[in-house]
Design a protein around this motif. Sequence first.
Motif, PDB file in Angstrom:
ATOM      1  N   TYR A 255       1.021  -1.386  -0.038  1.00  0.00           N
ATOM      2  CA  TYR A 255       0.107  -0.059  -0.167  1.00  0.00           C
ATOM      3  C   TYR A 255       0.918   1.219   0.072  1.00  0.00           C
ATOM      4  O   TYR A 255       0.661   2.200  -0.552  1.00  0.00           O
ATOM      5  CB  TYR A 255      -0.930  -0.185   1.091  1.00  0.00           C
TER       6      TYR A 255
ATOM      7  N   LYS B 218      -7.261   0.914   6.089  1.00  0.00           N
ATOM      8  CA  LYS B 218      -7.327  -0.129   5.146  1.00  0.00           C
ATOM      9  C   LYS B 218      -8.353   0.229   4.228  1.00  0.00           C
ATOM     10  O   LYS B 218      -8.238   0.360   2.648  1.00  0.00           O
ATOM     11  CB  LYS B 218      -7.300  -1.466   5.369  1.00  0.00           C
TER      12      LYS B 218
ATOM     13  N   ASP C 105      -8.564   1.664   0.188  1.00  0.00           N
ATOM     14  CA  ASP C 105      -9.473   0.881  -0.686  1.00  0.00           C
ATOM     15  C   ASP C 105     -10.493   1.873  -1.438  1.00  0.00           C
ATOM     16  O   ASP C 105     -10.372   1.791  -2.778  1.00  0.00           O
ATOM     17  CB  ASP C 105     -10.092  -0.476   0.004  1.00  0.00           C
TER      18      ASP C 105
ATOM     19  N   TYR D 239      -3.969  -5.144  -0.844  1.00  0.00           N
ATOM     20  CA  TYR D 239      -5.383  -5.655  -0.568  1.00  0.00           C
ATOM     21  C   TYR D 239      -5.484  -7.094   0.024  1.00  0.00           C
ATOM     22  O   TYR D 239      -6.218  -7.340   0.995  1.00  0.00           O
ATOM     23  CB  TYR D 239      -6.474  -5.580  -1.699  1.00  0.00           C
TER      24      TYR D 239
ATOM     25  N   LYS E 177      -6.555  -8.429   3.902  1.00  0.00           N
ATOM     26  CA  LYS E 177      -7.791  -8.807   3.835  1.00  0.00           C
ATOM     27  C   LYS E 177      -8.567  -8.933   5.243  1.00  0.00           C
ATOM     28  O   LYS E 177      -9.657  -8.498   5.498  1.00  0.00           O
ATOM     29  CB  LYS E 177      -8.153  -9.919   2.811  1.00  0.00           C
TER      30      LYS E 177
END
Length: 589
Positions: free
Chosen positions: A294, A377, A381, A419, A423
Amino acid sequence: MPDWSYHGIFQPILSKLPDHISREFIHRGMSLIASFPLGPHIINFLGREECSLRLQKEIQQIKFPNPIGLSGKIDPLLTGTKAFTNLGFGLIEIGPVSINPSIESSHPTLNMQENRIDFPDLPESVGLEQTIKKLSKIRKKQPLIIRLSGSEKDLPMLMETLHNFADGYILDPSYLHLNLQTTKPLFITLKSTNHIINLDLEKISGIVLEDEASECLLESVRYYKKEFPSLSIITSGGVHEPEEALLLLSEGADLILLSDGYVFSGPGLPKRINEAMLDRINHSQAHQNGWLPYWLFGLFIFLGGLLALFFSLTWVILPYDEHYLGINRELIVKFNERILQFMAHDRMTLAGTMISGGIVYMNLAFHGVKRGLRWSKQAIDIGAISGFLGIFLSIGYGYFDWLHLLFWLVLFPFYLYGYILTKGITGTPVSSNRKNHSIWLHSLYGQLAFVLLGFSFVLGGLVISYMGITSVFVPTDLLYLCMPQELLNQFNQNLIPVIAHDRAGFGSALFSVGLLVLTLSLWGFQQGNSWVWWTLLIGGLPAFIAGVYIHFAIGYTTFIHLLPAYTAMGLFIYGLWRTYNFFHKEIDT
Protein backbone atom coordinates in the motif's frame (compact mmCIF):
# COMPACT_ATOMS: atom_id res chain seq x y z
CA MET A 1 -25.12 11.39 14.22
CA PRO A 2 -21.43 11.99 14.94
CA ASP A 3 -20.29 14.60 17.46
CA TRP A 4 -19.00 16.94 14.75
CA SER A 5 -22.48 17.24 13.24
CA TYR A 6 -24.28 17.18 16.61
CA HIS A 7 -22.28 20.02 18.19
CA GLY A 8 -21.39 21.83 14.98
CA ILE A 9 -24.75 21.81 13.18
CA PHE A 10 -27.80 20.32 14.89
CA GLN A 11 -27.49 21.24 18.57
CA PRO A 12 -27.29 25.03 18.00
CA ILE A 13 -30.39 24.85 15.79
CA LEU A 14 -32.47 22.36 17.76
CA SER A 15 -31.76 24.08 21.09
CA LYS A 16 -34.17 26.79 19.90
CA LEU A 17 -37.02 24.25 19.85
CA PRO A 18 -38.91 22.74 22.81
CA ASP A 19 -36.88 19.90 24.32
CA HIS A 20 -39.25 17.05 23.45
CA ILE A 21 -39.68 18.28 19.86
CA SER A 22 -35.93 18.46 19.25
CA ARG A 23 -35.56 14.99 20.78
CA GLU A 24 -38.17 13.47 18.52
CA PHE A 25 -36.80 15.31 15.47
CA ILE A 26 -33.34 13.79 16.01
CA HIS A 27 -34.62 10.32 16.88
CA ARG A 28 -37.10 10.09 14.01
CA GLY A 29 -34.58 11.51 11.56
CA MET A 30 -31.90 8.99 12.52
CA SER A 31 -34.38 6.12 12.43
CA LEU A 32 -35.56 7.22 8.98
CA ILE A 33 -31.99 6.98 7.71
CA ALA A 34 -31.58 3.59 9.39
CA SER A 35 -34.74 2.38 7.60
CA PHE A 36 -33.24 2.85 4.15
CA PRO A 37 -31.66 -0.21 2.49
CA LEU A 38 -28.19 1.33 2.86
CA GLY A 39 -29.09 3.30 5.98
CA PRO A 40 -26.99 1.32 8.49
CA HIS A 41 -23.99 1.58 6.14
CA ILE A 42 -24.46 5.35 5.87
CA ILE A 43 -24.58 5.62 9.68
CA ASN A 44 -21.45 3.51 9.99
CA PHE A 45 -19.68 5.54 7.27
CA LEU A 46 -20.36 8.81 9.07
CA GLY A 47 -19.82 7.64 12.65
CA ARG A 48 -17.62 4.55 12.39
CA GLU A 49 -19.16 2.89 15.44
CA GLU A 50 -17.05 -0.27 15.39
CA CYS A 51 -16.07 -2.19 18.49
CA SER A 52 -13.03 -4.31 19.33
CA LEU A 53 -13.57 -7.93 20.26
CA ARG A 54 -11.46 -7.26 23.34
CA LEU A 55 -14.30 -5.23 24.83
CA GLN A 56 -16.82 -8.07 24.74
CA LYS A 57 -18.30 -9.09 28.07
CA GLU A 58 -20.43 -12.04 29.13
CA ILE A 59 -22.74 -11.47 32.08
CA GLN A 60 -25.42 -13.91 33.16
CA GLN A 61 -24.72 -15.89 29.96
CA ILE A 62 -25.52 -12.80 27.88
CA LYS A 63 -22.82 -11.63 25.47
CA PHE A 64 -22.42 -7.87 25.25
CA PRO A 65 -20.29 -6.35 22.43
CA ASN A 66 -19.05 -3.78 24.96
CA PRO A 67 -20.15 -2.60 28.42
CA ILE A 68 -21.62 0.76 27.32
CA GLY A 69 -25.37 0.92 26.84
CA LEU A 70 -28.16 3.45 26.46
CA SER A 71 -30.71 4.19 29.16
CA GLY A 72 -34.38 3.84 28.26
CA LYS A 73 -34.92 7.38 29.56
CA ILE A 74 -33.33 8.74 26.38
CA ASP A 75 -35.80 7.07 24.00
CA PRO A 76 -38.93 6.14 25.98
CA LEU A 77 -41.14 6.38 22.89
CA LEU A 78 -38.81 4.07 20.90
CA THR A 79 -38.71 6.48 17.98
CA GLY A 80 -34.92 6.27 17.73
CA THR A 81 -34.25 2.65 18.68
CA LYS A 82 -33.85 1.52 15.08
CA ALA A 83 -30.98 4.00 14.76
CA PHE A 84 -29.51 3.37 18.21
CA THR A 85 -28.89 -0.28 17.35
CA ASN A 86 -26.34 1.00 14.80
CA LEU A 87 -24.50 3.44 17.08
CA GLY A 88 -22.05 1.07 18.76
CA PHE A 89 -23.87 0.39 22.03
CA GLY A 90 -23.22 -2.86 23.86
CA LEU A 91 -26.80 -2.99 25.15
CA ILE A 92 -29.98 -0.94 24.99
CA GLU A 93 -32.52 -0.49 27.75
CA ILE A 94 -36.13 -0.51 26.54
CA GLY A 95 -38.91 1.07 28.53
CA PRO A 96 -40.38 1.35 30.99
CA VAL A 97 -42.96 -0.86 29.29
CA SER A 98 -46.46 -0.97 30.72
CA ILE A 99 -49.64 -2.61 29.46
CA ASN A 100 -51.17 0.73 28.53
CA PRO A 101 -49.42 3.87 27.30
CA SER A 102 -48.88 6.64 29.81
CA ILE A 103 -51.07 9.55 28.79
CA GLU A 104 -50.53 11.80 31.81
CA SER A 105 -46.75 11.87 31.67
CA SER A 106 -44.98 15.18 31.18
CA HIS A 107 -41.97 15.67 28.95
CA PRO A 108 -38.38 15.75 30.24
CA THR A 109 -36.70 19.15 30.33
CA LEU A 110 -33.07 20.09 29.82
CA ASN A 111 -31.31 22.03 32.55
CA MET A 112 -28.53 23.60 30.48
CA GLN A 113 -26.88 25.34 33.45
CA GLU A 114 -26.31 22.10 35.36
CA ASN A 115 -26.01 19.77 32.34
CA ARG A 116 -28.90 17.73 33.66
CA ILE A 117 -32.16 16.37 32.31
CA ASP A 118 -35.14 16.59 34.64
CA PHE A 119 -37.14 13.46 33.88
CA PRO A 120 -40.84 13.30 34.86
CA ASP A 121 -41.90 11.30 37.94
CA LEU A 122 -44.30 9.34 35.73
CA PRO A 123 -42.11 8.03 32.90
CA GLU A 124 -43.23 8.17 29.30
CA SER A 125 -44.36 4.84 27.82
CA VAL A 126 -45.89 3.83 24.49
CA GLY A 127 -47.58 0.76 25.97
CA LEU A 128 -47.12 -2.95 25.32
CA GLU A 129 -48.78 -3.12 21.90
CA GLN A 130 -46.70 -0.32 20.38
CA THR A 131 -43.53 -1.67 22.02
CA ILE A 132 -44.05 -5.06 20.36
CA LYS A 133 -44.76 -3.40 17.02
CA LYS A 134 -41.63 -1.24 17.20
CA LEU A 135 -39.31 -3.99 18.46
CA SER A 136 -40.53 -6.30 15.69
CA LYS A 137 -39.12 -3.87 13.11
CA ILE A 138 -35.66 -3.67 14.69
CA ARG A 139 -32.72 -5.68 13.47
CA LYS A 140 -31.25 -6.68 16.80
CA LYS A 141 -27.48 -6.17 17.11
CA GLN A 142 -27.02 -6.08 20.88
CA PRO A 143 -28.90 -7.36 23.95
CA LEU A 144 -32.11 -5.58 24.93
CA ILE A 145 -32.80 -5.19 28.64
CA ILE A 146 -36.46 -4.28 29.16
CA ARG A 147 -37.68 -2.28 32.15
CA LEU A 148 -41.17 -3.35 33.25
CA SER A 149 -43.79 -1.18 34.91
CA GLY A 150 -47.34 -1.82 36.06
CA SER A 151 -49.39 -3.62 38.66
CA GLU A 152 -48.38 -6.96 40.15
CA LYS A 153 -50.83 -8.80 37.92
CA ASP A 154 -49.42 -7.08 34.81
CA LEU A 155 -45.88 -8.39 35.20
CA PRO A 156 -46.46 -12.06 34.22
CA MET A 157 -48.26 -10.94 31.06
CA LEU A 158 -45.54 -8.44 30.21
CA MET A 159 -42.82 -11.06 30.63
CA GLU A 160 -44.64 -13.64 28.57
CA THR A 161 -45.37 -11.21 25.74
CA LEU A 162 -41.87 -9.71 25.66
CA HIS A 163 -40.03 -12.99 26.14
CA ASN A 164 -38.76 -13.25 22.53
CA PHE A 165 -37.43 -9.68 22.57
CA ALA A 166 -35.88 -9.40 26.01
CA ASP A 167 -32.48 -10.61 27.11
CA GLY A 168 -33.19 -9.51 30.66
CA TYR A 169 -35.64 -7.49 32.74
CA ILE A 170 -35.31 -4.51 35.05
CA LEU A 171 -37.83 -4.35 37.92
CA ASP A 172 -38.62 -2.25 40.92
CA PRO A 173 -37.54 -4.15 44.10
CA SER A 174 -41.15 -4.05 45.35
CA TYR A 175 -41.96 -6.85 42.87
CA LEU A 176 -39.48 -9.32 44.35
CA HIS A 177 -42.04 -10.98 46.61
CA LEU A 178 -43.87 -12.21 43.49
CA ASN A 179 -43.22 -15.70 42.17
CA LEU A 180 -42.08 -14.56 38.71
CA GLN A 181 -41.47 -17.37 36.23
CA THR A 182 -38.84 -16.46 33.67
CA THR A 183 -35.56 -17.80 32.32
CA LYS A 184 -34.28 -14.27 31.75
CA PRO A 185 -31.99 -12.49 34.23
CA LEU A 186 -33.72 -10.09 36.60
CA PHE A 187 -32.15 -6.80 37.68
CA ILE A 188 -33.65 -4.56 40.36
CA THR A 189 -33.32 -0.77 40.43
CA LEU A 190 -31.77 0.94 43.43
CA LYS A 191 -31.03 4.54 44.24
CA SER A 192 -27.32 4.86 44.79
CA THR A 193 -27.90 6.86 47.98
CA ASN A 194 -29.82 4.02 49.68
CA HIS A 195 -27.52 1.12 50.46
CA ILE A 196 -29.40 -2.12 51.11
CA ILE A 197 -27.84 -4.57 53.56
CA ASN A 198 -29.86 -7.66 52.65
CA LEU A 199 -30.44 -8.79 49.08
CA ASP A 200 -32.09 -12.04 48.00
CA LEU A 201 -29.43 -13.19 45.52
CA GLU A 202 -31.49 -16.24 44.58
CA LYS A 203 -34.16 -14.10 42.95
CA ILE A 204 -32.03 -11.50 41.19
CA SER A 205 -29.07 -11.55 38.84
CA GLY A 206 -27.95 -8.01 39.48
CA ILE A 207 -28.81 -4.45 40.35
CA VAL A 208 -29.19 -1.19 38.44
CA LEU A 209 -27.80 1.76 40.39
CA GLU A 210 -29.35 5.06 39.31
CA ASP A 211 -27.93 8.49 40.03
CA GLU A 212 -26.90 11.60 38.13
CA ALA A 213 -23.86 12.20 40.34
CA SER A 214 -20.80 10.19 39.39
CA GLU A 215 -19.34 10.37 42.92
CA CYS A 216 -22.47 8.81 44.46
CA LEU A 217 -22.44 6.03 41.89
CA LEU A 218 -18.78 5.31 42.59
CA GLU A 219 -19.43 5.01 46.30
CA SER A 220 -22.39 2.66 45.73
CA VAL A 221 -20.49 0.49 43.26
CA ARG A 222 -17.68 0.06 45.79
CA TYR A 223 -20.18 -0.85 48.52
CA TYR A 224 -22.15 -3.45 46.56
CA LYS A 225 -19.03 -4.96 44.99
CA LYS A 226 -17.58 -5.44 48.46
CA GLU A 227 -20.76 -6.75 50.10
CA PHE A 228 -22.05 -8.83 47.16
CA PRO A 229 -19.05 -9.77 44.98
CA SER A 230 -21.04 -12.11 42.72
CA LEU A 231 -23.70 -9.53 41.95
CA SER A 232 -23.75 -7.98 38.47
CA ILE A 233 -23.81 -4.20 38.71
CA ILE A 234 -25.27 -1.88 36.09
CA THR A 235 -25.08 1.88 36.56
CA SER A 236 -27.47 4.34 34.95
CA GLY A 237 -26.58 8.01 34.62
CA GLY A 238 -23.65 9.90 36.09
CA VAL A 239 -21.40 9.60 33.02
CA HIS A 240 -20.69 12.67 30.90
CA GLU A 241 -17.15 11.90 29.77
CA PRO A 242 -14.97 8.80 29.23
CA GLU A 243 -13.04 9.25 32.49
CA GLU A 244 -16.21 8.82 34.58
CA ALA A 245 -17.06 5.58 32.78
CA LEU A 246 -13.54 4.23 33.24
CA LEU A 247 -13.69 4.94 36.99
CA LEU A 248 -17.01 3.12 37.37
CA LEU A 249 -15.74 0.12 35.44
CA SER A 250 -12.48 0.00 37.41
CA GLU A 251 -14.42 0.05 40.72
CA GLY A 252 -16.56 -2.93 39.72
CA ALA A 253 -19.43 -1.80 37.50
CA ASP A 254 -20.13 -4.43 34.85
CA LEU A 255 -22.31 -2.37 32.52
CA ILE A 256 -23.02 1.34 32.12
CA LEU A 257 -26.21 2.92 30.80
CA LEU A 258 -25.76 6.46 29.46
CA SER A 259 -28.52 9.00 30.03
CA ASP A 260 -27.94 12.74 30.52
CA GLY A 261 -24.31 12.52 29.43
CA TYR A 262 -25.31 11.10 26.07
CA VAL A 263 -27.40 14.21 25.35
CA PHE A 264 -24.94 16.83 26.61
CA SER A 265 -21.67 15.21 25.47
CA GLY A 266 -23.02 13.98 22.16
CA PRO A 267 -23.76 10.69 20.36
CA GLY A 268 -20.04 9.97 20.05
CA LEU A 269 -19.71 9.35 23.80
CA PRO A 270 -19.98 5.52 23.64
CA LYS A 271 -17.35 5.43 20.90
CA ARG A 272 -15.03 7.68 22.92
CA ILE A 273 -15.46 5.46 25.98
CA ASN A 274 -14.72 2.32 23.98
CA GLU A 275 -11.57 3.90 22.51
CA ALA A 276 -10.51 5.02 26.00
CA MET A 277 -11.02 1.50 27.38
CA LEU A 278 -8.75 0.09 24.66
CA ASP A 279 -6.19 2.77 25.42
CA ARG A 280 -6.34 1.97 29.13
CA ILE A 281 -5.64 -1.72 28.61
CA ASN A 282 -2.76 -0.71 26.33
CA HIS A 283 -4.33 -2.45 23.38
CA SER A 284 -2.00 -2.41 20.40
CA GLN A 285 -2.24 -4.36 17.17
CA ALA A 286 0.61 -6.45 15.83
CA HIS A 287 2.30 -4.88 12.83
CA GLN A 288 0.47 -5.71 9.63
CA ASN A 289 2.81 -7.03 6.94
CA GLY A 290 0.64 -5.86 4.05
CA TRP A 291 1.26 -2.17 4.72
CA LEU A 292 4.33 -2.00 2.44
CA PRO A 293 2.55 -2.67 -0.91
CA TYR A 294 0.00 0.00 0.00
CA TRP A 295 2.84 2.39 0.87
CA LEU A 296 4.58 1.70 -2.45
CA PHE A 297 1.24 2.27 -4.19
CA GLY A 298 1.15 5.74 -2.64
CA LEU A 299 4.83 6.34 -3.42
CA PHE A 300 4.34 5.68 -7.14
CA ILE A 301 1.35 8.03 -7.21
CA PHE A 302 3.52 10.65 -5.50
CA LEU A 303 6.33 10.14 -8.06
CA GLY A 304 3.82 10.18 -10.91
CA GLY A 305 2.54 13.50 -9.60
CA LEU A 306 6.08 14.92 -9.54
CA LEU A 307 6.59 13.79 -13.13
CA ALA A 308 3.29 15.35 -14.19
CA LEU A 309 4.31 18.55 -12.40
CA PHE A 310 7.58 18.65 -14.33
CA PHE A 311 5.75 18.24 -17.66
CA SER A 312 3.23 20.95 -16.75
CA LEU A 313 6.08 23.37 -16.02
CA THR A 314 7.97 22.58 -19.24
CA TRP A 315 6.52 21.08 -22.43
CA VAL A 316 2.92 20.86 -21.18
CA ILE A 317 1.90 18.61 -24.09
CA LEU A 318 3.82 15.42 -24.82
CA PRO A 319 4.80 13.81 -28.14
CA TYR A 320 1.82 11.44 -28.15
CA ASP A 321 -0.49 14.45 -27.59
CA GLU A 322 1.05 16.14 -30.63
CA HIS A 323 0.68 12.94 -32.63
CA TYR A 324 -3.02 12.74 -31.81
CA LEU A 325 -3.53 16.45 -32.59
CA GLY A 326 -1.52 16.28 -35.78
CA ILE A 327 0.18 19.59 -34.92
CA ASN A 328 3.02 20.65 -32.66
CA ARG A 329 2.96 23.00 -29.69
CA GLU A 330 4.41 25.90 -31.73
CA LEU A 331 1.35 25.98 -33.98
CA ILE A 332 -0.93 25.98 -30.95
CA VAL A 333 0.96 28.90 -29.42
CA LYS A 334 0.87 30.76 -32.73
CA PHE A 335 -2.90 30.31 -32.95
CA ASN A 336 -3.60 31.23 -29.30
CA GLU A 337 -0.90 31.15 -26.66
CA ARG A 338 -3.51 30.88 -23.90
CA ILE A 339 -4.54 27.40 -25.05
CA LEU A 340 -1.21 25.95 -23.90
CA GLN A 341 -1.39 27.93 -20.67
CA PHE A 342 -4.91 26.67 -20.08
CA MET A 343 -3.77 23.07 -20.61
CA ALA A 344 -0.87 23.69 -18.20
CA HIS A 345 -3.45 24.90 -15.68
CA ASP A 346 -5.36 21.61 -15.90
CA ARG A 347 -2.27 19.44 -15.84
CA MET A 348 -0.60 21.21 -12.92
CA THR A 349 -3.71 21.00 -10.76
CA LEU A 350 -3.84 17.28 -11.57
CA ALA A 351 -0.16 16.95 -10.62
CA GLY A 352 -0.70 18.70 -7.29
CA THR A 353 -3.68 16.49 -6.54
CA MET A 354 -1.68 13.35 -7.33
CA ILE A 355 1.19 14.45 -5.08
CA SER A 356 -1.25 15.14 -2.25
CA GLY A 357 -3.00 11.81 -2.78
CA GLY A 358 0.29 9.94 -2.76
CA ILE A 359 1.26 11.52 0.57
CA VAL A 360 -2.07 10.59 2.14
CA TYR A 361 -1.85 7.00 0.84
CA MET A 362 1.66 6.58 2.24
CA ASN A 363 0.71 7.93 5.66
CA LEU A 364 -2.43 5.81 5.86
CA ALA A 365 -0.34 2.76 5.04
CA PHE A 366 2.54 3.50 7.40
CA HIS A 367 0.66 4.88 10.41
CA GLY A 368 -2.68 3.14 9.99
CA VAL A 369 -2.49 -0.15 8.11
CA LYS A 370 0.88 -1.03 9.67
CA ARG A 371 -0.78 -0.73 13.09
CA GLY A 372 -3.62 -2.98 11.99
CA LEU A 373 -6.30 -0.27 11.79
CA ARG A 374 -9.14 -1.48 9.62
CA TRP A 375 -10.43 2.01 8.87
CA SER A 376 -7.08 2.98 7.30
CA LYS A 377 -7.22 0.01 4.95
CA GLN A 378 -10.79 0.80 3.97
CA ALA A 379 -9.90 4.45 3.33
CA ILE A 380 -7.12 3.33 0.97
CA ASP A 381 -9.43 0.84 -0.76
CA ILE A 382 -12.17 3.43 -1.30
CA GLY A 383 -9.75 5.99 -2.72
CA ALA A 384 -7.85 3.52 -4.88
CA ILE A 385 -10.86 1.77 -6.42
CA SER A 386 -12.51 5.09 -7.28
CA GLY A 387 -9.22 6.21 -8.84
CA PHE A 388 -8.90 3.09 -10.96
CA LEU A 389 -12.46 3.44 -12.21
CA GLY A 390 -11.74 7.03 -13.20
CA ILE A 391 -9.72 5.87 -16.20
CA PHE A 392 -12.99 5.21 -18.03
CA LEU A 393 -13.83 8.92 -17.81
CA SER A 394 -10.75 9.71 -19.90
CA ILE A 395 -12.31 8.16 -22.98
CA GLY A 396 -15.61 10.02 -22.64
CA TYR A 397 -14.61 12.47 -25.38
CA GLY A 398 -12.78 10.01 -27.57
CA TYR A 399 -9.16 10.51 -26.49
CA PHE A 400 -7.47 7.67 -24.65
CA ASP A 401 -4.17 8.37 -22.92
CA TRP A 402 -1.99 5.25 -23.14
CA LEU A 403 0.49 6.65 -20.63
CA HIS A 404 -2.39 6.96 -18.19
CA LEU A 405 -3.24 3.29 -18.74
CA LEU A 406 0.39 2.23 -18.36
CA PHE A 407 0.58 4.16 -15.07
CA TRP A 408 -2.43 2.33 -13.66
CA LEU A 409 -1.07 -1.03 -14.86
CA VAL A 410 2.07 -0.35 -12.84
CA LEU A 411 0.06 0.68 -9.78
CA PHE A 412 -2.54 -2.07 -9.80
CA PRO A 413 -0.32 -5.05 -8.76
CA PHE A 414 0.92 -3.13 -5.71
CA TYR A 415 -2.61 -2.23 -4.67
CA LEU A 416 -3.93 -5.75 -5.29
CA TYR A 417 -1.08 -7.35 -3.34
CA GLY A 418 -1.67 -4.98 -0.42
CA TYR A 419 -5.40 -5.64 -0.54
CA ILE A 420 -4.90 -9.41 -0.38
CA LEU A 421 -2.34 -9.28 2.44
CA THR A 422 -4.54 -7.03 4.60
CA LYS A 423 -7.88 -8.65 3.88
CA GLY A 424 -8.33 -9.91 7.44
CA ILE A 425 -7.38 -6.69 9.21
CA THR A 426 -9.74 -5.96 12.14
CA GLY A 427 -8.00 -3.43 14.38
CA THR A 428 -9.96 -0.56 15.92
CA PRO A 429 -8.60 2.80 17.08
CA VAL A 430 -7.67 3.88 20.60
CA SER A 431 -7.76 7.37 22.06
CA SER A 432 -6.18 9.15 25.01
CA ASN A 433 -9.22 11.42 25.32
CA ARG A 434 -10.79 11.21 28.77
CA LYS A 435 -12.53 14.54 29.33
CA ASN A 436 -14.93 16.98 27.67
CA HIS A 437 -12.38 19.78 27.73
CA SER A 438 -12.37 22.79 25.44
CA ILE A 439 -9.62 21.23 23.30
CA TRP A 440 -11.92 18.32 22.48
CA LEU A 441 -14.88 20.60 21.79
CA HIS A 442 -12.84 22.89 19.53
CA SER A 443 -11.58 19.89 17.60
CA LEU A 444 -15.16 18.99 16.64
CA TYR A 445 -15.49 22.26 14.73
CA GLY A 446 -12.15 21.57 13.06
CA GLN A 447 -13.31 18.06 12.18
CA LEU A 448 -16.49 19.53 10.71
CA ALA A 449 -14.33 21.80 8.55
CA PHE A 450 -12.31 18.85 7.23
CA VAL A 451 -15.46 16.79 6.61
CA LEU A 452 -16.90 19.68 4.61
CA LEU A 453 -13.57 19.96 2.78
CA GLY A 454 -13.66 16.27 1.87
CA PHE A 455 -17.28 16.51 0.72
CA SER A 456 -16.46 19.59 -1.37
CA PHE A 457 -13.57 17.76 -3.06
CA VAL A 458 -15.84 14.79 -3.81
CA LEU A 459 -18.57 17.04 -5.19
CA GLY A 460 -16.05 19.13 -7.13
CA GLY A 461 -14.50 15.99 -8.59
CA LEU A 462 -17.91 14.77 -9.75
CA VAL A 463 -18.78 18.12 -11.34
CA ILE A 464 -15.42 18.46 -13.12
CA SER A 465 -15.56 14.85 -14.33
CA TYR A 466 -19.06 15.36 -15.68
CA MET A 467 -17.96 18.51 -17.47
CA GLY A 468 -14.97 16.65 -18.89
CA ILE A 469 -17.24 14.21 -20.69
CA THR A 470 -19.95 16.73 -21.66
CA SER A 471 -19.51 20.50 -22.11
CA VAL A 472 -15.77 20.58 -21.18
CA PHE A 473 -15.66 24.34 -20.53
CA VAL A 474 -17.30 26.70 -18.07
CA PRO A 475 -18.03 30.28 -19.19
CA THR A 476 -14.97 31.71 -17.39
CA ASP A 477 -12.74 29.25 -19.29
CA LEU A 478 -13.89 30.60 -22.63
CA LEU A 479 -13.51 34.17 -21.40
CA TYR A 480 -9.92 33.39 -20.48
CA LEU A 481 -9.27 31.77 -23.87
CA CYS A 482 -10.93 34.74 -25.61
CA MET A 483 -12.68 32.54 -28.15
CA PRO A 484 -15.78 30.35 -28.38
CA GLN A 485 -15.68 26.57 -28.30
CA GLU A 486 -16.65 26.38 -31.98
CA LEU A 487 -13.55 28.28 -33.03
CA LEU A 488 -11.33 25.92 -31.05
CA ASN A 489 -12.96 23.00 -32.80
CA GLN A 490 -12.46 24.63 -36.21
CA PHE A 491 -8.79 25.11 -35.46
CA ASN A 492 -8.30 21.43 -34.57
CA GLN A 493 -11.11 18.96 -34.07
CA ASN A 494 -8.94 16.85 -31.73
CA LEU A 495 -8.03 19.72 -29.41
CA ILE A 496 -11.19 19.66 -27.31
CA PRO A 497 -10.99 15.86 -26.73
CA VAL A 498 -7.45 16.33 -25.34
CA ILE A 499 -8.61 19.12 -23.03
CA ALA A 500 -11.66 17.04 -22.03
CA HIS A 501 -9.34 14.14 -21.19
CA ASP A 502 -7.33 16.42 -18.89
CA ARG A 503 -10.46 17.72 -17.20
CA ALA A 504 -11.93 14.26 -16.64
CA GLY A 505 -8.59 13.00 -15.33
CA PHE A 506 -8.33 15.87 -12.86
CA GLY A 507 -11.95 15.40 -11.80
CA SER A 508 -11.37 11.72 -11.17
CA ALA A 509 -8.22 12.42 -9.15
CA LEU A 510 -9.98 15.12 -7.12
CA PHE A 511 -12.88 12.77 -6.42
CA SER A 512 -10.50 10.02 -5.27
CA VAL A 513 -8.44 12.34 -3.05
CA GLY A 514 -11.67 13.86 -1.73
CA LEU A 515 -12.72 10.42 -0.53
CA LEU A 516 -9.33 10.03 1.19
CA VAL A 517 -9.73 13.37 2.97
CA LEU A 518 -13.32 12.56 3.88
CA THR A 519 -12.63 9.11 5.32
CA LEU A 520 -9.54 10.35 7.16
CA SER A 521 -11.62 13.17 8.66
CA LEU A 522 -14.53 10.91 9.60
CA TRP A 523 -12.58 7.95 10.97
CA GLY A 524 -9.15 9.15 12.07
CA PHE A 525 -10.05 11.77 14.68
CA GLN A 526 -8.70 10.31 17.92
CA GLN A 527 -6.87 12.42 20.48
CA GLY A 528 -3.09 12.02 20.24
CA ASN A 529 -3.11 11.00 16.56
CA SER A 530 -0.60 13.68 15.59
CA TRP A 531 0.17 11.81 12.36
CA VAL A 532 -3.36 12.55 11.12
CA TRP A 533 -2.82 16.29 11.57
CA TRP A 534 0.52 16.19 9.76
CA THR A 535 -0.98 14.06 6.99
CA LEU A 536 -3.71 16.64 6.44
CA LEU A 537 -1.19 19.49 6.50
CA ILE A 538 1.56 18.01 4.32
CA GLY A 539 -0.91 16.19 2.12
CA GLY A 540 -2.98 19.31 1.51
CA LEU A 541 -0.21 21.77 0.67
CA PRO A 542 0.82 20.41 -2.77
CA ALA A 543 -2.73 20.47 -4.12
CA PHE A 544 -3.46 23.97 -2.83
CA ILE A 545 -0.10 25.44 -3.84
CA ALA A 546 -0.21 23.96 -7.35
CA GLY A 547 -3.87 24.85 -7.86
CA VAL A 548 -3.58 28.48 -6.77
CA TYR A 549 -0.09 29.15 -8.18
CA ILE A 550 -0.88 28.11 -11.75
CA HIS A 551 -3.93 30.36 -11.92
CA PHE A 552 -1.87 33.41 -11.02
CA ALA A 553 1.05 32.27 -13.18
CA ILE A 554 -1.11 32.21 -16.31
CA GLY A 555 -3.28 35.17 -15.38
CA TYR A 556 -6.50 33.18 -14.90
CA THR A 557 -7.58 34.98 -11.72
CA THR A 558 -11.32 35.42 -12.17
CA PHE A 559 -12.66 35.62 -8.61
CA ILE A 560 -15.75 33.49 -9.17
CA HIS A 561 -13.60 30.79 -10.75
CA LEU A 562 -11.19 30.72 -7.80
CA LEU A 563 -13.88 31.10 -5.13
CA PRO A 564 -14.18 27.32 -4.53
CA ALA A 565 -10.40 27.13 -4.06
CA TYR A 566 -10.44 30.08 -1.63
CA THR A 567 -13.29 28.47 0.32
CA ALA A 568 -11.46 25.14 0.47
CA MET A 569 -8.30 26.87 1.68
CA GLY A 570 -10.33 28.59 4.40
CA LEU A 571 -11.74 25.26 5.59
CA PHE A 572 -8.25 23.73 5.43
CA ILE A 573 -6.60 26.45 7.54
CA TYR A 574 -9.50 26.62 10.02
CA GLY A 575 -9.50 22.84 10.44
CA LEU A 576 -5.75 22.73 11.08
CA TRP A 577 -5.99 25.53 13.63
CA ARG A 578 -8.91 24.02 15.52
CA THR A 579 -7.50 20.48 15.70
CA TYR A 580 -3.79 21.05 16.41
CA ASN A 581 -3.99 20.87 20.21
CA PHE A 582 -6.34 17.88 20.11
CA PHE A 583 -4.10 15.80 17.88
CA HIS A 584 -0.97 16.74 19.82
CA LYS A 585 -2.42 16.23 23.32
CA GLU A 586 -1.41 12.71 24.30
CA ILE A 587 -2.56 12.51 27.93
CA ASP A 588 -5.58 13.98 29.74
CA THR A 589 -4.83 14.95 33.33
